[in-house]
Design an enzyme around this catalytic site. Structure first.
Site: not given
Length: 669
Positions: A114, A206, A589, A611
């Site tokens: 780290d 890290e 819808c 549709h």
């Protein structure tokens, strides 16, 4: 100083006491490397006084109320446990602990490295005059990193700059420069590859390395390898780092934090050493246990150390899911991942930026342009193209909203990203925002998303299967929005609930809201988000009618409507009622459930046409019904009653149901 930590135990120090800040839980007062000697009560008081009355403070109060409610619920369940219950869960816990112990692997050596105050260290390296002075990378709005001189005053990452300046009046602010940090991160990774070519990068600063083979090949001790690696990083970059060595990744990360900065700690590959190490280890030191989890474990179960998780294991198994309880017991045993993870395709790539809250649309679009360009650069660098674009917004009140759209084609250019990102942003305007982020996922490398795989839309036709129908949109040439991907949600883990990213309560009492959710979850209460942006829509009882959705007339595909006037008159009347496109809450819808934002006008019209084409197909198939051998009226009535009965049952059980054969061409007799 630990005794000054805030606890909500009803002592009266909360809302009306002399020291109300003690009941004000905040992440800023938690332990972090370099803050060991900080007067935590002083920091907590300053944060409380500087935050009181702000949007942040209000959001913290909402989160605190939510967590307290969770704690109260758990306490009630805790009190209801009988001796029989505890005896049962005691057996379950003991059996599982034995199984977990049998899985312990002490054959690998893991090193977690780290970097020390990485961003701040890089800036100090670039400007040596900052050496020894309290400095933070960021602005008065937010701090990304603070050096160790600033941490002595209680200044830390993720703290607003104006609070940090109150804690440390001499604090120096340095603007963020990610290009510089990425450059130095690449230099460190060159060193890491010398010890483990398959190292796991945790972030820019890290990484996890499996140094088992290196130790064997060189016949060297793990502490020698850690020392050599740290020296190599310093030689390559001029920056210091800290390291932790342990039998697994979880403990290695804990160890790397013990002797920061510029130090290391080695935990031997010995079971007794591991158990001794974790026996007094505070639970907050474990990756996966954050502020919220720590608070719950302390207040409900009285758990402060990892060892106490084993002592309370029966209660943990009784009140949490098996996976969560096993995680806690694994922590108590000092177990963690030891194997190198399998190579996986990257699932997403993202960028986000925080700034002062603003409603300026010009500034928001400017930020969007910058993010789109950065995202495109990162994607092209890795050769990625994606289909799902997600916009993340954090409002001035610290709520997080996400909208996502899944496209029919893969994109990677900044132009394409920006095009769709603008639509997603437009659906939320006007809004005051303090963070914008963009994420692309559903990459062309994903095995689960083969673009050549045919979908049901490849097979849908009208009437004669060999005849093209102009009423169906060309799905290959238009962008389509997925009902599962278009979303509007609040991520409770990040803001409204502010659950720590590392909290393991997934699917339990502190379950996170999925990014692909279609509801708000605010303080644990689900709310449906309604939009009012669509100025072209008309509202009727919570529904919106899409323009042009019922406009069909005249002649189509060689069938003259006038020649079938009697039949089509009824059909036209029913069709005009059934094919009307209604948008539930201006978003969903009502016919199929797909969700389209109001700003997606072309897509909505295209969906309406879809549709309409379905209805025309049904209409056309009915016109040809006379060619089918006729049945007696009694047979027809019986079939009709039976069909109606089935439809009603399905409707009651599953909602609006459409059989799959409805979408395929009907063969003529």
């Amino acid at each position: 100083m630990e005794g000054t930590e805030a606890v909500t135990n009803g002592d009266g120090d909360g809302d009306g006491g002399d020291r109300p800040w003690q009941s004000y839980h905040t992440v800023y007062t938690t332990g972090k490397a370099g803050m060991e000697g900080v007067d935590k009560e002083k920091v907590q008081r300053v944060v409380y006084e500087m935050s009181k009355g702000s949007k942040y403070f209000e959001n913290e109060e909402r989160k605190e109320a939510f967590i307290n409610q969770k704690i109260d619920n758990l306490r009630i369940q805790y009190a209801k446990l009988t001796q029989a219950d505890l005896a049962h869960y005691h057996k379950v816990a003991d059996r599982r602990i034995v199984e977990l112990e049998a899985s312990r692997d002490l054959s690998r050596i893991w090193l977690h490295v780290d970097m020390d105050a990485f961003y701040a260290a890089v800036e100090t390296l670039s400007n040596p005059t900052l050496q020894g002075k309290p400095m933070a990378v960021g602005s008065m709005s937010m701090i990304s990193t603070a050096n160790y001189e600033a941490r002595k005053f209680g200044v830390r990452a993720a703290m607003p700059g104006f609070i940090a300046r109150k804690l440390c009046p001499e604090l120096i602010f340095v603007p963020i420069d990610f290009k510089k940090y990425t450059h130095y991160s690449d230099l460190t990774r060159k060193v890491f590859r010398m010890y483990d070519p398959n190292f796991i990068a945790g972030s820019l600063d890290e990484a996890y390395l499996d140094i088992t083979e290196v130790c064997k090949e060189r016949n060297a001790k793990s502490e020698e390898i850690a020392q050599e690696l740290r020296a190599g990083v310093y030689e390559e970059t001029g920056l210091t780092c800290s390291a932790g060595v342990a039998p697994n990744r979880l403990l290695a990360k804990v160890c790397s934090d013990i002797n920061k900065p510029n130090g290391q700690y080695v935990l031997p590959n010995d079971r007794m050493a591991v158990m001794t190490f974790v026996s007094s280890l505070p639970i907050r030191k474990i990756g996966g246990i954050g502020k919220v989890t720590e608070h719950i474990l302390k207040e409900v179960f009285g758990i402060n150390t990892c060892e106490q998780m084993l002592e309370k294991s029966s209660y943990l198994y009784a009140l949490f899911s098996q996976s969560t309880a096993e995680f806690f017991c694994s922590v108590g045993l000092g177990l963690g991942q030891t194997g190198s993870p399998q190579v996986r395709f990257r699932k997403s790539i993202s960028n986000e930026r925080t700034f002062s809250a603003t409603e300026d649309e010009v500034l928001l679009h400017k930020k969007l342009v910058e993010l789109a360009e950065m995202l495109a650069t990162d994607m092209q660098k890795e050769g990625l193209c994606g289909r799902t674009l997600t916009l993340k917004l954090k409002t001035a009140s610290f709520e997080v909203r996400t909208r996502a759209v899944t496209l029919q084609q893969y994109i990677s250019s900044s132009v394409d990203i920006l095009k769709h990102a603008k639509k997603l942003l437009k659906a939320e305007l006007p809004i005051s925002v303090r963070l914008i982020g963009l994420r692309v996922s559903h990459f062309n490398g994903d095995r689960c998303s083969d673009p050549t795989q045919k979908t049901i839309t490849n097979f849908i036709t009208t009437g004669d299967a060999n005849r093209n129908c102009s009423y169906f949109p060309d799905v290959a040439d238009h962008d389509s929005v997925s009902d599962a991907e278009t979303s509007l949600s609040i991520d409770s883990r990040q803001t409204t609930i502010q659950l720590d990213w590392r909290d393991p309560f997934v699917g339990n009492y502190l379950s996170d809201v999925d990014y692909q959710s279609c509801v708000f979850q605010k303080n644990g209460v689900e709310e449906v988000k309604t939009s009012s942006n669509d100025v072209t829509s008309s509202h009727q009882s919570g529904f919106t009618e899409a323009p042009g959705s019922t406009s069909f007339q005249g002649q189509f595909e060689g069938i003259n409507v006038n020649n079938e006037s009697k039949l089509l008159e009824d059909e036209r009347n029913s069709c005009s009622q059934e094919t009307t496109m209604l948008w539930l809450n201006d978003y969903k819808c009502s016919l199929c459930g797909i969700e389209l934002p109001p700003s997606f006008v072309p897509e909505r019209l295209e969906h309406s046409d879809f549709h309409l084409a379905e209805k025309l197909q049904k209409e056309e198939s009915r016109i040809h019904l006379p060619s089918v051998p006729s049945r007696s009226r009694s047979q027809k009535d019986g079939i009709a009653r039976q069909s109606k009965s089935k439809r009603q049952k399905l409707s009651q059980k599953e909602g609006k149901y459409t059989p799959i054969d409805y979408f395929f061409a009907k063969k003529e007799s």
